[in-house]
Design a protein around this motif. Structure first.
Motif, PDB file in Angstrom:
ATOM      1  N   ASP A 251       2.220  -9.534   6.946  1.00 44.59           N
ATOM      2  CA  ASP A 251       1.831  -8.134   7.070  1.00 44.59           C
ATOM      3  C   ASP A 251       0.672  -7.867   6.127  1.00 44.59           C
ATOM      4  O   ASP A 251       0.729  -8.242   4.949  1.00 44.59           O
TER       5      ASP A 251
ATOM      6  N   ASP B 114       2.877   1.177   8.519  1.00 45.49           N
ATOM      7  CA  ASP B 114       3.176   0.550   9.807  1.00 45.49           C
ATOM      8  C   ASP B 114       1.991   0.681  10.754  1.00 45.49           C
ATOM      9  O   ASP B 114       1.213   1.636  10.661  1.00 45.49           O
TER      10      ASP B 114
ATOM     11  N   ASP C  59       8.986  -7.949   6.835  1.00 41.09           N
ATOM     12  CA  ASP C  59       7.669  -7.347   7.021  1.00 41.09           C
ATOM     13  C   ASP C  59       6.786  -8.178   7.944  1.00 41.09           C
ATOM     14  O   ASP C  59       5.780  -8.742   7.539  1.00 41.09           O
TER      15      ASP C  59
ATOM     16  N   ASP D 175       4.631  -7.269  10.903  1.00 39.54           N
ATOM     17  CA  ASP D 175       4.128  -6.018  11.435  1.00 39.54           C
ATOM     18  C   ASP D 175       3.522  -6.196  12.821  1.00 39.54           C
ATOM     19  O   ASP D 175       3.063  -7.287  13.175  1.00 39.54           O
TER      20      ASP D 175
ATOM     21  N   GLU E  71       8.829  -7.000  13.429  1.00 40.73           N
ATOM     22  CA  GLU E  71       8.409  -6.577  14.763  1.00 40.73           C
ATOM     23  C   GLU E  71       8.134  -7.844  15.577  1.00 40.73           C
ATOM     24  O   GLU E  71       7.568  -8.788  15.028  1.00 40.73           O
TER      25      GLU E  71
END
Length: 884
Positions: free
Chosen positions: A177, A183, A227, A229, A276
């Motif tokens: 990330d 975000d 994390d 992203d 994600e």
């Protein structure tokens, strides 16, 4: 609370408190809690290969890397090395590699995997690869579509393996990330980013003819991945904490069968925070497999292979022998553990705490799709948000074969309990516990099956004040609900069982328990002849279900919902082989006179070994009706060229197969579309079933159609039913009386003006109730006979004609004499009907036969179904001729 949850709570507090120090600090604390003092990297190599050490602080890339004192420094040095079977890559505990990616080369061998692990002092924390988004993006929004770069797909992880096998990866901390505090909450069309923790891929386009196309043996454990992203919508590629994918730039049809898959994979004891799209993902990602509905063309004329991925089964492209267990995932952007295209998979003892937290699209907490022969068990999922589509912890997904959800615990999921996409064969959900999964308990999307679905012995505790419905759409095929407990905690609102009036028409309820805390039962209450109403008598108050009451695992949580010894649910259930062998608590099924209702089998009564289902629910209500069109000869003047869409699919009795008309440009003569069924003989019918295909994205397309019979005398088609207000799904027509014809024609004369694409249908079925719901099939014992008029034979008993008339669900209405000359002596005059009173046998008396002239004549038997049978009579005058 479990230790994992305590650790995550500590992590959040520290990350909020320590704002000006490197982000590594809280993760080091987290890692230290879960590591043991002794680690494998400090022990001798069990596989006999060479150990290579990497130290981000004291190492040098000019060293040989073969000892702690001569360690390498950067991951780039590792990436430029091809390792041999049995080698180990050991990263020093407490060290950080920022803005770097680990992609070592080479493959291991059976018994000699290549290992990535840690060495040094475990108290310093796991070695940390903070890639910080420094990976090439393989996807770009170009015009109206996402375009993938085949050379870059799969290279987006902090750790990468591509077309490599026999690897172990243990004891790492990974992130990817560029900005932990912000975000990416914009569309991928605006900012396309693909990042992973661990990315393991098969890139089919980079494998040569003789290369191994099956990647064996992967072990991934004790990773802390956080994390990862990404944007807020689908960009036609999966990414997440640990990702296994198969890529191919072309259609799957252009690649080998029985290839391009992973096998022998274990993913265990990993922890995920804020990743994600997924925490764990296992699937294909062929470039052309998910662009549209199955086997359809888009508005530009581009053909799409179909997102159902049934081709994974037909071409044997399943990954197999996959084990995913004891993983914890928290605050996941989309579906936490999304699995696909895999068979022989076991997914157990995983915990998901919050999913669909940022990704604004459909998905579920933990589920498998396009898979086979797999089990999801002893998993816990909670913290899912409310959503109109999917959003549930579990999903009976598309194109699953023999997939079972059992012994799982879900609670506090606002969307509901189980999504139900359908088109699955032998889907089973049994012995699961659901508490406060409000929204929709069984959340329907498309709801067509290859075979029945079984939902058995589950416990549902919900609040009807907060829920939407038990079911929100329409079951299109059989779903069996047996031995479940439906416990409504609301004292003011009865259970809302359905949104649409015919939602439960094809759902079968048997031996379920229903409890309404308010004492009032809904007018929508399902029909259940063996229902049990009232308090099920759980051993504890259902409100005491949460883990903060000292409960530390899902079996202990479920123990609150065992039955007291005097519960009315004991022996009140109904046995079926799909319930399995054990209850939630490993108790044998079953004891006593019958199985218990709910997730607990009490050891009351004699133990029943090898129980037999002597009263199969599947046989209840089965109709003896015969589909007169089944497997009959059928033709269509337009048929789509794609294999599997032929006209014979309309008469195969299977609503999951279909015929499709040619595309608009190929309908050279325009409408009508003509579908003709040839029964092969005169056939009477009074009911026709039509089913226009729709999968939720394909709207009914037929606006007007006619049903026609064939007149054998005039050789013309005659319309007996015309419809101008559309066809649609699941249509029964029975208002045209009884029709007799050797052929049936469906004439589609017009499609809806709003539809560009031509019709597609699953079934044309034809029935004749005949007052009994069964096909009529009358018969004569003989279809020809001779009678001798010779005086010496007139009184001979053997010179008689006896014809047995077998009614077979029909009724004999008239007998008609058919002859070439007039017959004034007979009570049966040519061309006139003789009305009869029914009995099983009719005897042609000698007086009648003697009145007939020599030559050919006959009798025609007519039935109420419209069927006609003829007896040919040959009247002779021949000395010595024997009668028939």
């Amino acid at each position: 609370m479990s230790m994992i949850r305590k650790s995550c709570f500590l992590l959040i507090l520290l990350s909020l408190f320590v704002t000006l120090v490197p982000y590594l600090a809280p993760f080091a604390v987290y890692a230290a809690e879960s590591d043991q003092a002794e680690i494998d990297g400090n022990l001798s190599n069990p596989y006999g290969g060479t150990d290579y050490y990497v130290d981000a602080t004291k190492g040098k890339d000019t060293n040989n890397g073969m000892s702690t004192g001569t360690a390498w420094k950067t991951l780039g040095k590792v990436n430029n090395t091809t390792f041999a079977p049995g080698d180990r890559i050991l990263l020093k505990a407490g060290e950080t590699w920022s803005d770097q990616q680990l992609w070592p080369k080479g493959s291991g061998a059976p018994g000699k995997p290549i290992t990535i692990d840690m060495y040094g002092d475990a108290e310093l924390g796991k070695p940390y690869i903070a890639t910080n988004g420094k990976v090439n993006n393989p996807v770009k929004w170009n015009g109206n579509d996402f375009v993938k770069n085949k050379d870059l797909v799969g290279l987006t992880g902090a750790v990468v393996l591509r077309n490599q096998q026999y690897w172990e990866i243990h004891n790492l901390e990974l992130s990817n990330d560029d900005d932990f505090n912000t975000d990416i909450n914009v569309s991928a069309k605006t900012r396309s980013v693909v990042r992973d923790g661990v990315s393991i891929t098969i890139n089919a386009d980079l494998l040569g003819k003789n290369d191994d196309k099956i990647m064996d043996y992967f072990r991934i454990s004790n990773l802390y991945v956080h994390d990862i992203d990404g944007p807020t919508d689908w960009q036609k590629i999966h990414y997440g904490g640990i990702v296994f994918q198969v890529f191919g730039e072309k259609s799957y049809k252009q690649y080998d069968e029985s290839a391009y898959y992973f096998q022998d994979v274990k993913i265990e004891n990993n922890q995920f925070y804020k990743t994600e799209l997924h925490a764990i993902q296992f699937a294909f990602n062929w470039f052309y497999d998910r662009d549209s509905s199955a086997g359809e063309y888009d508005e530009t004329g581009k053909y799409h292979e179909g997102w159902e991925q049934l081709w994974v089964k037909t071409r044997d492209l399943y990954s197999r022998n996959v084990y995913i267990a004891h993983n914890y995932a928290e605050d996941i952007g989309q579906g936490a553990i999304q699995l696909a295209n895999t068979k022989d998979m076991i997914v157990e003892f995983n915990e998901v705490n919050g999913y669909l937290q940022r990704y604004n699209a459909v998905s579920c907490g933990l589920y498998l799709w396009a898979g086979a022969d797999s089990v999801m068990q002893y998993n816990e999922v909670y913290g899912g948000p409310y959503g109109e589509y999917d959003g549930t912890p579990w999903d009976l997904e598309y194109t699953n074969f023999n997939v079972t959800y059992q012994y799982n615990y879900s609670h506090d999921n606002a969307a509901g309990w189980m999504a139900y996409m359908g088109n699955s064969s032998n889907s089973v959900a049994r012995y699961n516990l659901s508490v406060n999964d409000n929204g929709v308990l069984v959340k329907n999307m498309l709801s067509t099956n290859y075979s029945p679905t079984y939902i058995l012995n589950n416990v549902f505790v919900y609040d009807a004040d907060k829920m939407d419905w038990f079911h929100d759409e329409v079951f299109k095929d059989k779903v069996y609900f047996m031995n479940n407990i439906f416990y409504n905690m609301s004292e003011t609102t009865p259970t809302k069982w359905y949104r649409k009036d015919n939602a439960l028409d094809k759902a079968v309820f048997s031996n379920n328990a229903y409890y309404e805390a308010g004492g009032v039962y809904s007018e929508q209450q399902p029909k259940d002849a063996n229902a049990v109403f009232g308090d099920p008598m759980f051993v504890k108050d259902p409100a005491q279900y949460k883990k903060n009451n000292g409960v530390i695992n899902i079996v202990d949580s479920a123990a609150n919902f065992k039955l007291k010894d005097n519960s009315p649910l004991i022996d009140a259930g109904r046995y079926n082989p799909h319930v399995g062998d054990e209850d939630f608590f490993d108790t044998h099924l079953y004891y006593g006179d019958s199985i218990d209702i709910g997730i607990h089998e009490s050891k009351i009564g004699d133990k029943v070994e090898n129980p037999v289902d002597s009263n199969p629910i599947e046989e209840e209500g089965q109709s003896d009706r015969v589909n007169l069109a089944l497997n009959k000869n059928i033709t269509a003047n337009y048929t789509h060229p794609r294999p599997g869409l032929e006209a014979d699919k309309l008469v195969d009795g299977n609503t999951t197969t279909r015929w499709a008309s040619a595309d608009p440009d190929d309908m050279t003569d325009g409408y009508p579309i003509i579908i003709t069924i040839d029964f092969g003989k005169e056939t009477a019918f009074d009911e026709i079933y039509l089913d226009e295909y729709t999968d939720g994205s394909t709207n009914p397309r037929i606006q007007a159609y006619e049903l026609q019979k064939f007149n054998d005398e005039t050789q013309q088609w005659e319309t007996f039913k015309a419809v101008t207000n559309g066809m649609g799904h699941d249509v029964t027509l029975d208002d045209f009386g009884e029709v007799t014809s050797s052929k049936l024609r469906l004439l589609i004369t017009k499609q809806k003006e709003t539809e560009y694409w031509t019709p597609t249908m699953t079934e044309v079925q034809v029935y004749n109730d005949g007052g009994s719901g069964e096909e009529t099939n009358p018969a004569l014992s003989v279809d020809h006979a001779a009678y001798d008029l010779n005086e010496s034979r007139v009184n001979d008993p053997s010179n008689s004609v006896t014809v047995d008339v077998y009614l077979n669900n029909d009724v004999l209405k008239t007998i008609r004499y058919i002859g070439t000359e007039g017959n004034v002596l007979s009570s049966l005059t040519e061309g006139e009907d003789y009305i009869v009173e029914n009995s099983l046998t009719y005897v042609l008396l000698p007086a009648f036969l003697q009145s007939l002239p020599i030559g050919q004549s006959g009798l025609q038997f007519e039935f109420t179904s419209g069927k006609k049978l003829k007896l040919d009579l040959n009247i002779v005058h021949s000395i010595g001729r024997n009668g028939f």
